[in-house]
Design a protein around this motif. Structure first.
Motif, short mmCIF file in Angstrom:
data_model
loop_
_atom_site.label_atom_id
_atom_site.label_comp_id
_atom_site.label_asym_id
_atom_site.label_seq_id
_atom_site.Cartn_x
_atom_site.Cartn_y
_atom_site.Cartn_z
N UNK A 41 0.83 -1.21 0.00
CA UNK A 41 0.00 0.00 0.00
C UNK A 41 0.86 1.26 0.00
N UNK A 42 1.92 1.28 0.81
CA UNK A 42 2.80 2.45 0.85
C UNK A 42 3.56 2.63 -0.46
N UNK A 43 4.00 1.53 -1.07
CA UNK A 43 4.71 1.62 -2.35
C UNK A 43 3.77 2.16 -3.43
N UNK A 44 2.52 1.72 -3.44
CA UNK A 44 1.55 2.22 -4.41
C UNK A 44 1.28 3.70 -4.18
N UNK A 45 1.08 4.10 -2.93
CA UNK A 45 0.77 5.50 -2.61
C UNK A 45 1.91 6.41 -3.06
N UNK A 47 4.42 5.62 -5.01
CA UNK A 47 4.69 5.42 -6.43
C UNK A 47 3.81 6.32 -7.28
N UNK A 48 2.55 6.47 -6.89
CA UNK A 48 1.65 7.39 -7.60
C UNK A 48 2.13 8.83 -7.48
N UNK A 49 2.62 9.20 -6.29
CA UNK A 49 3.15 10.55 -6.12
C UNK A 49 4.38 10.75 -6.99
N UNK A 50 5.28 9.76 -7.00
CA UNK A 50 6.49 9.85 -7.81
C UNK A 50 6.14 9.91 -9.29
N UNK A 51 5.14 9.15 -9.69
CA UNK A 51 4.69 9.11 -11.08
C UNK A 51 4.08 10.44 -11.51
N UNK A 52 3.53 11.20 -10.58
CA UNK A 52 2.91 12.47 -10.94
C UNK A 52 3.94 13.48 -11.46
N UNK A 61 6.41 21.06 -18.74
CA UNK A 61 7.26 20.94 -17.56
C UNK A 61 6.52 20.09 -16.54
N UNK A 62 7.13 19.01 -16.15
CA UNK A 62 6.49 18.10 -15.19
C UNK A 62 6.70 18.61 -13.78
N UNK A 63 5.62 18.69 -13.03
CA UNK A 63 5.66 19.13 -11.63
C UNK A 63 4.95 18.07 -10.80
N UNK A 64 5.59 17.63 -9.74
CA UNK A 64 4.95 16.63 -8.88
C UNK A 64 3.78 17.25 -8.13
N UNK A 65 2.83 16.42 -7.80
CA UNK A 65 1.68 16.86 -7.01
C UNK A 65 2.13 17.24 -5.61
N UNK A 66 1.27 17.95 -4.92
CA UNK A 66 1.53 18.24 -3.52
C UNK A 66 1.50 16.93 -2.73
N UNK A 67 2.34 16.85 -1.75
CA UNK A 67 2.50 15.60 -1.00
C UNK A 67 1.43 15.41 0.07
N UNK A 68 0.66 16.44 0.38
CA UNK A 68 -0.28 16.37 1.50
C UNK A 68 -1.32 15.26 1.34
N UNK A 69 -1.88 15.12 0.17
CA UNK A 69 -2.90 14.08 -0.04
C UNK A 69 -2.31 12.68 0.09
N UNK A 70 -1.10 12.51 -0.39
CA UNK A 70 -0.45 11.21 -0.31
C UNK A 70 -0.06 10.89 1.14
#
Length: 139
Positions: A41-45, A47-52, A61-70
């Protein structure tokens, strides 16, 4: 003819209720299974943030999502681990309780570190809105 009944060979009760422990094999199996599920579950969570932060379009320009939701999702995994530890403690599954305590510690460190990093990033964007990655995130 009545046969004599032997007394119990060893009675370690120290109160009104005897101390019982979970079967060692089931305890270890449940503990390992929970650790694997929580790790996935943590790897998926994260991993989705890293993928963003990836975009295959070279013009964008790729910008990662905010980390708060993850981090909130990771905290949900932590709540699950806490409930699992409480149930395991209630049932006398010592190995599962120890494994869940380790998972809770790791999740706590990840949450604290992630909150510090995201807070620092948010402060940087408040102080200097034209910094790299701040304009795209505000869209």
């Amino acid at each position: 003819m009545d046969l004599p009944v032997a007394p119990p060979a060893f009675d370690a009760t120290s109160g009104p209720r005897s101390w019982r422990r979970a079967d060692r094999g089931a305890d270890v199996g449940a503990g390992c299974g929970l650790v694997v599920l929580e790790s996935v579950a943590l790897v998926v969570i994260f991993g989705l943030w890293f993928r963003s932060g990836f975009d295959l379009d070279p013009a964008e320009t790729a910008v990662t999502d905010s980390l708060w939701g993850y981090l909130a999702a990771a905290a949900g995994v932590g709540v699950f681990a806490l409930v699992a530890a409480a149930v395991a403690a209630w049932n006398g599954a010592v190995a599962t309780v120890v494994r869940q305590a380790v998972v809770l510690t790791v999740i706590g460190v990840v949450l604290f570190g992630g909150a510090e990093v995201q807070s620092h990033e948010d402060q940087r964007c408040r102080d200097l809105p034209s910094a790299a990655g701040c304009q795209e995130r505000g869209r």
